[in-house]
Design a protein around this motif. Structure first.
Motif, short mmCIF file in Angstrom:
data_model
loop_
_atom_site.label_atom_id
_atom_site.label_comp_id
_atom_site.label_asym_id
_atom_site.label_seq_id
_atom_site.Cartn_x
_atom_site.Cartn_y
_atom_site.Cartn_z
N LEU A 157 18.26 -26.58 -31.91
CA LEU A 157 19.02 -27.82 -31.96
C LEU A 157 18.96 -28.43 -33.37
CD1 LEU A 157 20.57 -30.17 -30.73
CD2 LEU A 157 18.42 -31.07 -29.83
N THR A 158 17.80 -28.35 -33.99
CA THR A 158 17.65 -28.86 -35.36
C THR A 158 18.61 -28.16 -36.30
OG1 THR A 158 15.29 -29.31 -34.96
CG2 THR A 158 16.03 -29.23 -37.25
N LYS A 159 18.73 -26.84 -36.17
CA LYS A 159 19.63 -26.09 -37.05
C LYS A 159 21.09 -26.48 -36.79
CE LYS A 159 16.48 -22.17 -37.54
NZ LYS A 159 16.28 -20.71 -37.38
N GLN A 160 21.42 -26.71 -35.52
CA GLN A 160 22.77 -27.17 -35.21
C GLN A 160 23.05 -28.52 -35.85
OE1 GLN A 160 24.13 -23.93 -32.91
NE2 GLN A 160 25.24 -25.76 -33.45
N GLN A 161 22.07 -29.40 -35.77
CA GLN A 161 22.23 -30.73 -36.37
C GLN A 161 22.41 -30.63 -37.88
OE1 GLN A 161 18.59 -32.41 -34.86
NE2 GLN A 161 19.60 -33.42 -33.15
N ALA A 162 21.60 -29.79 -38.51
CA ALA A 162 21.72 -29.63 -39.97
C ALA A 162 23.09 -29.10 -40.36
CB ALA A 162 20.61 -28.71 -40.48
N ALA A 163 23.58 -28.14 -39.59
CA ALA A 163 24.87 -27.52 -39.90
C ALA A 163 26.02 -28.52 -39.80
CB ALA A 163 25.11 -26.33 -38.97
N GLU A 164 25.96 -29.40 -38.82
CA GLU A 164 27.08 -30.31 -38.59
C GLU A 164 26.96 -31.64 -39.32
OE1 GLU A 164 28.77 -30.75 -34.78
OE2 GLU A 164 28.17 -28.77 -34.08
N LEU A 165 25.75 -32.07 -39.62
CA LEU A 165 25.56 -33.40 -40.19
C LEU A 165 25.44 -33.39 -41.71
CD1 LEU A 165 23.07 -34.88 -37.56
CD2 LEU A 165 25.53 -35.27 -37.72
N GLY A 166 25.29 -32.20 -42.29
CA GLY A 166 25.12 -32.13 -43.73
C GLY A 166 26.26 -32.76 -44.51
N GLU A 167 27.48 -32.59 -44.03
CA GLU A 167 28.63 -33.14 -44.76
C GLU A 167 28.62 -34.66 -44.80
OE1 GLU A 167 32.58 -33.11 -42.61
OE2 GLU A 167 31.46 -31.70 -41.34
N PHE A 168 27.80 -35.28 -43.93
CA PHE A 168 27.66 -36.74 -43.93
C PHE A 168 26.42 -37.19 -44.69
CE2 PHE A 168 29.78 -35.46 -39.96
CZ PHE A 168 30.99 -36.12 -40.13
N GLY A 169 25.73 -36.24 -45.29
CA GLY A 169 24.52 -36.58 -46.04
C GLY A 169 23.29 -36.76 -45.19
N VAL A 170 23.39 -36.39 -43.91
CA VAL A 170 22.25 -36.51 -42.99
C VAL A 170 21.51 -35.18 -42.95
CG1 VAL A 170 21.52 -36.93 -40.61
CG2 VAL A 170 23.42 -38.25 -41.59
N ARG A 171 20.20 -35.23 -43.17
CA ARG A 171 19.36 -34.03 -43.15
C ARG A 171 18.65 -33.92 -41.81
NH1 ARG A 171 15.21 -34.57 -45.89
NH2 ARG A 171 15.34 -36.80 -46.32
N ALA A 172 18.44 -32.69 -41.35
CA ALA A 172 17.71 -32.45 -40.10
C ALA A 172 16.73 -31.31 -40.33
CB ALA A 172 18.67 -32.10 -38.96
N ASN A 173 15.46 -31.57 -40.08
CA ASN A 173 14.42 -30.56 -40.24
C ASN A 173 13.47 -30.59 -39.05
OD1 ASN A 173 14.82 -29.41 -43.08
ND2 ASN A 173 14.86 -31.61 -43.47
N CYS A 174 12.73 -29.50 -38.90
CA CYS A 174 11.86 -29.34 -37.73
C CYS A 174 10.45 -28.99 -38.19
CB CYS A 174 12.42 -28.23 -36.84
SG CYS A 174 11.53 -28.04 -35.29
N VAL A 175 9.48 -29.67 -37.63
CA VAL A 175 8.06 -29.40 -37.89
C VAL A 175 7.45 -28.79 -36.64
CG1 VAL A 175 5.81 -30.43 -38.38
CG2 VAL A 175 7.85 -31.24 -39.60
N CYS A 176 6.74 -27.67 -36.83
CA CYS A 176 6.09 -26.98 -35.71
C CYS A 176 4.57 -27.05 -35.89
CB CYS A 176 6.54 -25.53 -35.65
SG CYS A 176 8.29 -25.32 -35.29
N PRO A 177 3.92 -28.01 -35.27
CA PRO A 177 2.47 -28.10 -35.41
C PRO A 177 1.78 -26.93 -34.70
CG PRO A 177 3.40 -30.18 -34.65
CD PRO A 177 4.47 -29.15 -34.51
N GLY A 178 0.73 -26.44 -35.32
CA GLY A 178 -0.18 -25.53 -34.63
C GLY A 178 -1.23 -26.35 -33.91
N PRO A 179 -2.37 -25.78 -33.60
CA PRO A 179 -3.43 -26.56 -32.94
C PRO A 179 -3.85 -27.74 -33.82
CG PRO A 179 -3.88 -24.21 -32.80
CD PRO A 179 -2.72 -24.36 -33.74
N VAL A 180 -3.83 -28.93 -33.25
CA VAL A 180 -4.16 -30.15 -33.97
C VAL A 180 -5.33 -30.83 -33.28
CG1 VAL A 180 -3.32 -32.41 -34.74
CG2 VAL A 180 -1.79 -30.43 -34.76
N ARG A 181 -6.24 -31.36 -34.07
CA ARG A 181 -7.45 -31.98 -33.53
C ARG A 181 -7.14 -33.40 -33.05
NH1 ARG A 181 -12.89 -31.08 -33.48
NH2 ARG A 181 -12.64 -29.11 -34.59
N THR A 182 -6.44 -33.49 -31.93
CA THR A 182 -6.19 -34.77 -31.29
C THR A 182 -7.27 -35.04 -30.25
OG1 THR A 182 -4.83 -33.80 -29.55
CG2 THR A 182 -3.70 -34.47 -31.58
N LYS A 183 -7.36 -36.29 -29.81
CA LYS A 183 -8.33 -36.63 -28.77
C LYS A 183 -8.07 -35.82 -27.50
CE LYS A 183 -9.35 -41.34 -30.29
NZ LYS A 183 -9.27 -42.80 -29.94
#
Length: 250
Positions: A157-183
């Protein structure tokens, strides 16, 4: 100069709260969104530029009201961090359709709804979408059929957003966390699980909420002005190792 405004979902705890705090340190106002009203109030209370909004991203009517309330309050949205998510770990054969839908409603539907509701505002500011997926969207593993599939869909979905929104100057990126030391992770991960993760991760440790926040806020900022459509795993190298059996590394 007008102060920038970020909307962060799942902001009452964990990565969402860490991101909200760091954005505020960097000079942003933050609309902190969560359905856990009591926890959200506690999280936002000490943050002068953090503003709590109680909404459930899985409910279309709530999302419409949320977008209207945030824009009415601040007049603009410069970045949206789609962080809200739920997890459910059970075997494939034991995953019911109700289990499946409960995960999808928040992790995928909610992200789609929030993005759609805020795109008009982001177009006006040439802003940024940052979607939080997971290493589970990049690598299959047991017990994560619904969770992993929802996060894989977020990546595309992020890639779809980037492809369609780029012409409007809107950027879309995705972060994939690995194991995170949360409570939560530390409460449910046994010493054996922790040791196994350490063995499988090249950096030999869990990540921290602040490390994820550093990456997320970078992608929200003008420093990432030419970065869009990217999927970045913040995982200590976990995804890059493939099978990653420690015994095969010598």
């Amino acid at each position: 100069m007008t102060q920038k405004v970020a909307l962060v979902t799942g902001a009452a705890r964990g990565i969402g709260l860490a991101t909200s705090k760091l954005l505020i340190e960097q000079g942003w106002k933050v609309a902190m969104i969560d359905r856990d009203a009591s926890e959200l109030a506690i999280a936002a209370e000490p943050l002068e530029q953090g503003f709590p909004f109680e909404y459930d991203v899985s409910l279309p009517d709530d999302v419409d009201k949320m977008a209207e309330a945030v824009i009415s309050t601040f007049g603009r949205i410069d970045a949206v961090v789609n962080n809200a998510g739920v997890a459910d770990f059970r075997p494939l054969a034991e995953t019911t359709f109700a289990d499946w839908r409960r995960i999808m409603e928040t992790n995928l539907d909610g992200l789609f709804l929030v993005s759609q509701a805020t795109i008009p505002a982001l177009k006006k500011t040439k802003g940024a979408l940052v979607n939080i997926a997971s290493i589970s969207g990049l690598r299959a593993s047991t017990l994560r059929v619904a969770y992993g599939t929802s996060k894989a869909a977020v990546i595309h979905l992020t890639k779809q957003q980037a492809a369609e929104l780029g012409e409007f100057g809107v950027r879309a990126n995705c972060v994939c966390p690995g194991p995170v030391r949360t409570k939560l992770a530390m409460a449910v991960h046994t010493p054996e699980i922790i040791a196994a993760y350490h063995d499988a991760i090249p950096l030999n440790r869990y990540g921290t909420e602040s490390e994820l926040a550093d990456l997320i806020t970078y992608l929200c900022s003008e420093r990432a002005s030419y970065v869009t459509g990217q999927v970045i795993a913040a995982d200590g190298g976990f995804e890059s190792t493939g099978v990653g059996l420690p015994a095969l590394r010598g």
